[in-house]
Design an enzyme around this catalytic site. Sequence first.
Site, mmCIF file in Angstrom:
data_model
loop_
_atom_site.group_PDB
_atom_site.id
_atom_site.type_symbol
_atom_site.label_atom_id
_atom_site.label_comp_id
_atom_site.label_asym_id
_atom_site.label_seq_id
_atom_site.Cartn_x
_atom_site.Cartn_y
_atom_site.Cartn_z
ATOM 1 N N SER A 52 0.843 -1.198 0.000
ATOM 2 C CA SER A 52 0.000 0.000 0.000
ATOM 3 C C SER A 52 0.882 1.255 0.000
ATOM 4 C CB SER A 52 -0.947 -0.056 1.206
ATOM 5 O OG SER A 52 -1.970 0.896 1.078
ATOM 6 N N ASP A 105 -10.273 -5.501 -2.646
ATOM 7 C CA ASP A 105 -9.600 -4.505 -1.810
ATOM 8 C C ASP A 105 -10.433 -3.227 -1.809
ATOM 9 O OD1 ASP A 105 -7.912 -2.377 -1.034
ATOM 10 O OD2 ASP A 105 -6.125 -3.420 -1.766
ATOM 11 N N HIS A 122 -7.340 -5.969 1.353
ATOM 12 C CA HIS A 122 -6.132 -5.154 1.560
ATOM 13 C C HIS A 122 -5.320 -5.609 2.776
ATOM 14 C CE1 HIS A 122 -4.043 -1.507 0.263
ATOM 15 N NE2 HIS A 122 -3.946 -1.088 1.515
#
Lengths: 278, 278
Positions: A147, A223, A257
């Site tokens: 991320s 996600d 995620h």
Amino acid sequence: MEQVSSNKAHGGEQNVYRHASTSTGTDMTFSVYVPPHEAGAKLPVLWYLSGLTCTHANVTEKGEFRAACAEAGVIFVAPDTSPRGPDVPDEDRYDFGTGAGFYLDATEAPWAQHYRMRSYVEEELPALIAAEFPMADIARQGITGHSMGGHGALTIGLRNPDRFRSISAFAPIVAPMQVPWGETAFTRYLGEDRAAWRAYDACALIDDGASAPELLVDQGLSDNFLGDGQLRPELLEQACERAGIDLTLRRQPGYDHSYYFISTFMADHIAWHAERLK
Amino acid sequence: MEQVSSNKAHGGEQNVYRHASTSTGTDMTFSVYVPPHEAGAKLPVLWYLSGLTCTHANVTEKGEFRAACAEAGVIFVAPDTSPRGPDVPDEDRYDFGTGAGFYLDATEAPWAQHYRMRSYVEEELPALIAAEFPMADIARQGITGHSMGGHGALTIGLRNPDRFRSISAFAPIVAPMQVPWGETAFTRYLGEDRAAWRAYDACALIDDGASAPELLVDQGLSDNFLGDGQLRPELLEQACERAGIDLTLRRQPGYDHSYYFISTFMADHIAWHAERLK
């Protein structure tokens, strides 16, 4: 450098250290996994940069990297994501300030004094690792992250092709200049001049001529931040296509995620890096 | 049964559930990993019982079991270690009360009303799993656990040889009647009559005639609770020798009591159970 903890794991040592950082002006904590190895062996180093809200601890506890690192003989280094401490300015939000350093050197007040994660991760910590870990082969480094840390891995890797032979990422922010997280952070850390942002945007770096022999990215299709438009892997796909960079972008149905996603593909990434760092 | 969370991981589903338990009179939370499988397949079930202070979450996050369960096709169930809630009596210590149910049915006030983890783990939760997870093959169950949960796995397994084909443990409390943790807990949960304690002591159960085809135990040699005399694997060794039980006790140099130890040997244990649950 002070050792905070040491645990034997998968035949090697999972240690945590703290040191006074000259880059950030704070104490910084990081973890290093050294796999089992023969005396005198030199091992490649894989950097893992964490995402928003995280410290070194999230991946260290939940990343499921040690079995694969032990098998491949790879050292795994996990820094923190920002400076921390009573003197460090912060705000009560998850995507800016503490835990959200964005791997940049801030130029705007009040952030510029401590928020210097680029210098820390790109210069200071590698020098410390080289000095303190004689088994670390600094000529063979790879970098990955998740991320915001995927953004960090891509940008640091692209800016330093001589140092990082392999670059991968999990659900990275590939174009922070074009998404809400990045626009908020860059405006406040770096100011309004968007030209200064380009060194911290993987797609802009590629458009400006940075290159890599290849890139590996995994992205979960469930996600929520993909749906929110914070990640936008298609922009990296397009930039790599324009630049002729060999990107393997794997869209993974059903994955979110979280570290459940990361840990699923961690061993793949480590094997991929190890192959390129042999 | 309410689903608290669901995450795709290693091709399967890592879910967390909450339900109102009739055994404990409280809500109870547990996690279940269902590996990837073909429609209509029936999969063996491995129970993992956690140690002092833990909930279902510790192993779910740090246990590194999913890759091995996905490969072997094993369902992994992780219950909590005690009842919890505003009505549940507790004390400000880590080894008694909340997080320290010791997998027994308490008989003494004020613990007897809620601290009924034997009934919960031995009867109620298996029935719920059988009812709610059609892919779970209840005829093929194994059980393992860590520390206090290793005690739980050994005692529940030894008391129910018809239900558990395979029993293993990580750093288990093998003889709670003879160690400080167990003496404290049993005196207060079960009262002064030590005859009533024997059903909750693996070594006593074996001396009283309980058996198992074989047992697998890993014990770290740098485990501080081994040094403190809380674990005493040699007593299990002696009891198994007297009873002719095939115990594999692996003393692991350098490993401590943490999930760094557990996660190192988790895949071994899962493969061992899977082989016996085929």
